[in-house]
Design an enzyme around this catalytic site. Structure first.
Site, mmCIF file in Angstrom:
data_model
loop_
_atom_site.group_PDB
_atom_site.id
_atom_site.type_symbol
_atom_site.label_atom_id
_atom_site.label_comp_id
_atom_site.label_asym_id
_atom_site.label_seq_id
_atom_site.Cartn_x
_atom_site.Cartn_y
_atom_site.Cartn_z
ATOM 1 N N ARG A 38 0.820 -1.220 0.000
ATOM 2 C CA ARG A 38 0.000 0.000 0.000
ATOM 3 C C ARG A 38 0.848 1.262 0.000
ATOM 4 N NH1 ARG A 38 -4.288 -1.773 4.586
ATOM 5 N NH2 ARG A 38 -5.356 -3.430 3.460
ATOM 6 N N ARG A 42 -3.172 5.865 0.199
ATOM 7 C CA ARG A 42 -3.861 6.911 0.944
ATOM 8 C C ARG A 42 -2.983 7.723 1.884
ATOM 9 N NH1 ARG A 42 -8.217 2.925 3.319
ATOM 10 N NH2 ARG A 42 -6.323 1.670 3.340
ATOM 11 N N ARG A 51 -6.546 11.531 -6.939
ATOM 12 C CA ARG A 51 -7.706 10.645 -6.876
ATOM 13 C C ARG A 51 -8.987 11.396 -6.533
ATOM 14 N NH1 ARG A 51 -8.680 5.849 -4.604
ATOM 15 N NH2 ARG A 51 -10.803 6.572 -4.990
ATOM 16 N N ASP A 87 -6.536 -3.016 -7.492
ATOM 17 C CA ASP A 87 -7.280 -3.598 -6.374
ATOM 18 C C ASP A 87 -7.512 -5.063 -6.696
ATOM 19 O OD1 ASP A 87 -9.043 -2.665 -3.834
ATOM 20 O OD2 ASP A 87 -10.015 -4.323 -4.878
ATOM 21 N N TYR A 162 -14.899 -12.847 -0.582
ATOM 22 C CA TYR A 162 -15.666 -11.651 -0.960
ATOM 23 C C TYR A 162 -16.907 -12.031 -1.764
ATOM 24 C CZ TYR A 162 -12.358 -8.009 0.488
ATOM 25 O OH TYR A 162 -11.580 -7.152 1.224
#
Length: 355
Positions: A38, A42, A51, A87, A162
């Site tokens: 990551r 963020r 973004r 992702d 998921y």
């Protein structure tokens, strides 16, 4: 391109002699290489800026935006490898699964897979389905030069969870109910996902990725006996499908200390270790013949610099006798991490381990 097609061995790239790829191959390195899961994300203000107003899945499908985001931590931190910005649900979206990544929640699947009829949602993935990945990796490899690019995908178990749960879960009751209650359906589901995952990794490698990582983010929810029976065959199928390319294959999961030998057995060249198991103990569990990756606790980065350096020394000392070591966090960078702390950490590891 089917996941069963025989892969073509890659020609050595400009990144072949990089510290990262040497460590993955368990060769002598000029310093311990560093990258962060990551890292393209963020915690960086420049990431949030580019973004802004763009949904996550859409941002993964814009080659120029993917290129910029992937390059940002390389420029800022001086890491030894870039990780492709994407992702794990991108290949599922690409084959038509009705899903979205909802802010503050994560991937949400409109029609969860609960029956054999639901398997019809999972068709084969073709390179044309993810042409934006090929384009983005082409742009990236030209920009990165001698810096390796890591491609990645979600492992079959995590993707299956998921799809069956319909979104994130803490208990995985629906996935485990299928695994225990309808083992044939579960095996068929994971087998299809292994083909889709392998095809997605092949696209990335053929476009120029120098290594690939398989994220089994939720595998830590399993007991070893269940992992061996219900999960390992599908993960092994993915690794086998890309073995002929000759690029390092990394396997990582969270809370997987008890699964490390089995995750190694699945076929990875490099086994990622979360922060719960010291590197020397992880090496003992895994056995010889593998490089290891990890494993500073991501929350350490919120402590003062002296504390970060002390904990980093613990990781490096624990890893000093490994056949190959790639320094990383024991999970992903947390969104509120100070980017300067990451830059200092890279410099510290490089300086302390300079040969």
């Amino acid at each position: 391109m089917s996941a069963n097609d025989a892969p073509r061995a890659q020609q050595p790239s400009a990144a072949y002699d990089s510290a990262f790829l040497k460590a993955c191959r368990r060769e002598p390195v000029p310093h311990t290489p560093v990258w962060f899961m990551r890292q393209a994300g963020r915690s960086l203000p420049e990431y949030r800026k580019v973004r802004e107003g763009i949904p996550m899945l859409e941002s993964c499908m814009r080659p120029e935006l993917v290129t910029e985001i992937t390059l940002q931590p390389v420029r800022r931190h001086g890491v030894d490898a870039a990780i492709y910005f994407s992702d794990i649900v991108v290949p599922l979206k690409a084959i038509g699964i009705d899903l979205d990544i909802k802010p503050g929640v994560g991937p949400v699947v409109e029609r969860p897979i609960r029956t054999r009829e639901d398997l019809a949602q999972l068709r084969d993935l073709t390179p044309e389905d993810v042409s934006y990945v090929t384009e983005a990796i082409g742009l990236l490899t030209r920009e990165l030069g001698a810096t390796p690019l890591i491609g990645f995908a979600g492992a079959p178990f995590t993707l299956a969870s998921y799809l069956v749960e319909g979104g994130p879960s803490r208990t995985y009751e629906n996935a485990k109910a299928m695994m225990y209650g309808d083992p044939e359906l579960w095996a068929d589901l994971l087998d299809r996902l292994a083909d889709i995952t392998a095809a997605f990794l092949k696209v990335q490698i053929e476009a120029g990725a120098s290594a690939v990582q398989l994220f089994d983010s939720w595998a830590g929810a399993l007991a070893p006996v269940d992992y061996r029976r219900w999960v390992l065959p599908a993960s092994a199928k993915v690794f086998d499908a890309v073995a002929g390319y000759g690029v390092p294959r990394i396997h990582f999961g969270v809370g997987t200390g008890e699964l490390l030998p089995l995750m190694s057995e699945a076929g990875a060249d490099v086994v990622g270790v979360d922060w719960r198991v010291p590197m020397d103990e992880a090496a003992r569990r895994i056995g010889p013949g593998k490089a290891l990756q990890g494993n500073l606790d991501p929350t350490v980065l919120f402590a003062p610099t002296e504390a970060v350096e002390a904990k980093t020394r613990e990781v490096l000392d624990s890893a000093k006798d490994l056949e190959g070591h790639v320094f990383n966090l024991g999970h992903g960078v947390m969104p509120s991490t100070d980017p300067d702390a990451l830059t200092r950490l890279v410099e510290y590891v490089h300086t302390r381990t300079a040969r």
